[in-house]
Design an enzyme around this catalytic site. Structure first.
Site, short mmCIF file in Angstrom:
data_model
loop_
_atom_site.label_atom_id
_atom_site.label_comp_id
_atom_site.label_asym_id
_atom_site.label_seq_id
_atom_site.Cartn_x
_atom_site.Cartn_y
_atom_site.Cartn_z
N SER A 68 -79.77 46.57 -73.50
CA SER A 68 -79.61 47.04 -74.87
C SER A 68 -80.02 48.51 -74.94
O SER A 68 -80.90 48.95 -74.20
CB SER A 68 -80.48 46.20 -75.81
N ASP A 69 -79.36 49.24 -75.81
CA ASP A 69 -79.74 50.62 -76.04
C ASP A 69 -79.37 51.00 -77.46
O ASP A 69 -78.43 50.44 -78.03
CB ASP A 69 -79.07 51.57 -75.06
N GLN A 70 -80.09 51.94 -78.02
CA GLN A 70 -79.90 52.30 -79.42
C GLN A 70 -79.86 53.81 -79.59
O GLN A 70 -80.59 54.54 -78.90
CB GLN A 70 -81.05 51.74 -80.25
#
Length: 193
Positions: A68-70
């Site tokens: 996951s990355d934001q």
């Protein structure tokens, strides 16, 4: 054997994944998170989420690996983590009374079957009008220096908002659980099974 791996060193993502009550291992992948020239925010979060999961694939055969990355978007620009209190205060001053968009990429790699899923979720934060004193007190108390957007929704950051808009509030913390559950079911792991 644990079939699930979270490719993240984030305690916030681990706390979110804990809610699914599935056994899992976790490891922090080491990847270059520098955006590519002219890379869209959507492409960036897809690439980084998939890259984080892929970075651990060799260590975890026969596993489902979650990456996951934001990114935080404001005025069509990607904002990184503030790193220091002055930058956090400046960001929050800019956000006062404004809409800030977060894109969180999510990927699941099935190393046993050489397949993967990748997607992203959008979440918007509409900040209330903030005074300089409120901003200073918030940054001093919460120290959100390692958080995209210069706040932590899971803490006092919630006091900064007028409203939130999106499908899954967990997206804002960094792991869109609704979409993750869909992906896990597609991969053959039902959190309720």
């Amino acid at each position: 054997m644990t079939r699930l791996v979270l490719a993240s060193g984030s305690r916030w993502r681990r706390q979110l994944l804990d809610r699914l009550e599935l056994p899992y291992a976790w490891a922090a992948p080491d990847i270059d998170e520098t955006p590519h020239p002219r890379e869209s925010p959507q492409a960036l979060v897809h690439r980084l989420a998939l890259g984080k999961a892929t970075a651990l694939a060799g260590e975890y055969p026969d596993h489902l690996i979650i990456g996951s990355d934001q990114v935080c978007l404001f005025d069509d620009q990607i904002l990184g983590k503030p790193g220091d209190a002055a930058t956090a205060r400046a960001n929050l001053q800019r956000f006062s009374g404004q809409r800030v968009r977060f894109l969180t990429g999510i990927a699941v790699i099935d190393t046993a079957h050489a397949r993967h899923w990748v997607d992203h979720e959008r979440y918007d934060v509409i900040f209330r009008d903030l005074s300089e004193t409120e901003i200073a007190h918030y940054v001093d108390r919460e120290q959100p220096l390692d958080s995209a957007g210069s706040f932590r929704m899971e803490g006092l950051g919630i006091t900064l908002f007028e409203r939130l808009e999106g499908r899954d509030p967990n997206t804002l913390i960094g792991l869109p659980l609704i979409r993750l559950c869909e992906m896990l079911r597609e991969a053959g792991l039902d959190p309720l099974g």
